[in-house]
Enzyme design. Sequence first.
Site, short mmCIF file in Angstrom:
data_model
loop_
_atom_site.label_atom_id
_atom_site.label_comp_id
_atom_site.label_asym_id
_atom_site.label_seq_id
_atom_site.Cartn_x
_atom_site.Cartn_y
_atom_site.Cartn_z
N HIS A 82 0.80 -1.10 0.06
CA HIS A 82 0.11 -0.03 0.04
C HIS A 82 0.90 1.18 -0.09
O HIS A 82 2.13 1.11 0.46
CB HIS A 82 -0.71 0.03 1.13
CG HIS A 82 -1.54 -1.05 1.84
ND1 HIS A 82 -3.10 -1.12 1.68
CD2 HIS A 82 -1.13 -2.15 2.12
CE1 HIS A 82 -3.42 -2.42 2.11
NE2 HIS A 82 -2.33 -3.06 2.47
N TYR A 83 0.40 2.44 -0.35
CA TYR A 83 0.96 3.60 0.15
C TYR A 83 0.15 4.34 1.15
O TYR A 83 -1.19 3.93 1.39
CB TYR A 83 1.08 4.75 -0.87
CG TYR A 83 0.20 5.26 -1.88
CD1 TYR A 83 -1.22 5.55 -1.22
CD2 TYR A 83 0.37 5.46 -3.06
CE1 TYR A 83 -2.17 6.25 -1.92
CE2 TYR A 83 -0.87 6.25 -4.07
CZ TYR A 83 -2.00 6.67 -3.25
OH TYR A 83 -2.83 7.13 -4.00
N THR A 84 0.56 5.07 2.13
CA THR A 84 -0.14 5.61 3.43
C THR A 84 -1.23 6.38 2.61
O THR A 84 -2.41 6.61 3.32
CB THR A 84 0.81 6.09 4.38
OG1 THR A 84 1.68 6.97 3.56
CG2 THR A 84 1.56 5.14 4.93
N GLU B 265 2.68 -0.81 4.74
CA GLU B 265 2.31 0.58 4.29
C GLU B 265 3.63 1.22 3.78
O GLU B 265 4.62 1.06 4.67
CB GLU B 265 1.88 1.33 5.33
CG GLU B 265 0.28 0.58 5.52
CD GLU B 265 -1.00 1.32 4.66
OE1 GLU B 265 -0.31 2.15 3.93
OE2 GLU B 265 -1.97 0.93 4.69
N HIS C 39 -2.52 -2.91 -3.52
CA HIS C 39 -3.85 -2.96 -2.85
C HIS C 39 -4.89 -2.65 -3.90
O HIS C 39 -5.99 -3.19 -3.81
CB HIS C 39 -3.79 -1.63 -1.92
CG HIS C 39 -4.93 -1.49 -0.94
ND1 HIS C 39 -5.40 -0.47 -0.20
CD2 HIS C 39 -6.12 -2.52 -0.76
CE1 HIS C 39 -6.21 -0.63 0.68
NE2 HIS C 39 -6.78 -2.10 0.32
N ASP D 118 -3.60 2.50 -4.94
CA ASP D 118 -2.12 2.50 -4.44
C ASP D 118 -1.50 0.96 -4.48
O ASP D 118 -2.29 0.01 -4.70
CB ASP D 118 -2.24 2.94 -2.95
CG ASP D 118 -3.19 1.98 -2.02
OD1 ASP D 118 -4.38 1.82 -2.41
OD2 ASP D 118 -2.66 1.45 -1.02
#
Length: 206
Positions: free
Chosen positions: A67-69, A132, A172, A182
Amino acid sequence: FRPLGLRHSDYNFCDAAGRDGDDYYFLAGWFAFIVESERRAIMSIIQMPSPNFDERKGDGVSIILLHYTGMKNGQEALARLTSEEAKVSSHYTVDEDGTVYQHVDEKMRAWHAGVSSWQGVKDINSVSIGIEIVNPGHEFGYREFSSSQIEAVTELCRSIQERHDIEFVLAHSDVAPDRKEDPGELFPWKTLAQNGIGVWPDISDE
């Protein structure tokens, strides 16, 4: 490269030294152990526990989910991932400088995938380890991931693959394509694949 504490004669596995095959394999294994130990030492992990987890259901971990945050900065992301009120978490967060934080033990089910599915599996949280990666995302100024960050993600994924029978390294957006994008188009999947993490299509003219 020579690991600390080993002389050249310790890892020059030639017959001239009078060693038999058993000696060779013992020393080769010793060498590999020391290299791996030093590699793990380089990647220090900061414990920052989250209360947001429960027991896994199913037959074990088969997915690494990236994921990215998608928040303004890493501090905000870490605060949310460790807040009981937020009811979200991941197993790890990788900051932009390459610092790795662990929030949930890999044996437990972190809450990161949300409504999602992959190849008929709908409880992605039970079969995945969530990572993340700090990046503001498309809402707050999406940017390229730093080299330190990608190196840390690569090493972390390698170590996870050593502990689990990982079949898929996914975004994700792969498991929730209708609502998530993401880690996005700037994420260097090819670089990871070149280092044994996930796959990258080999498109040729043939």
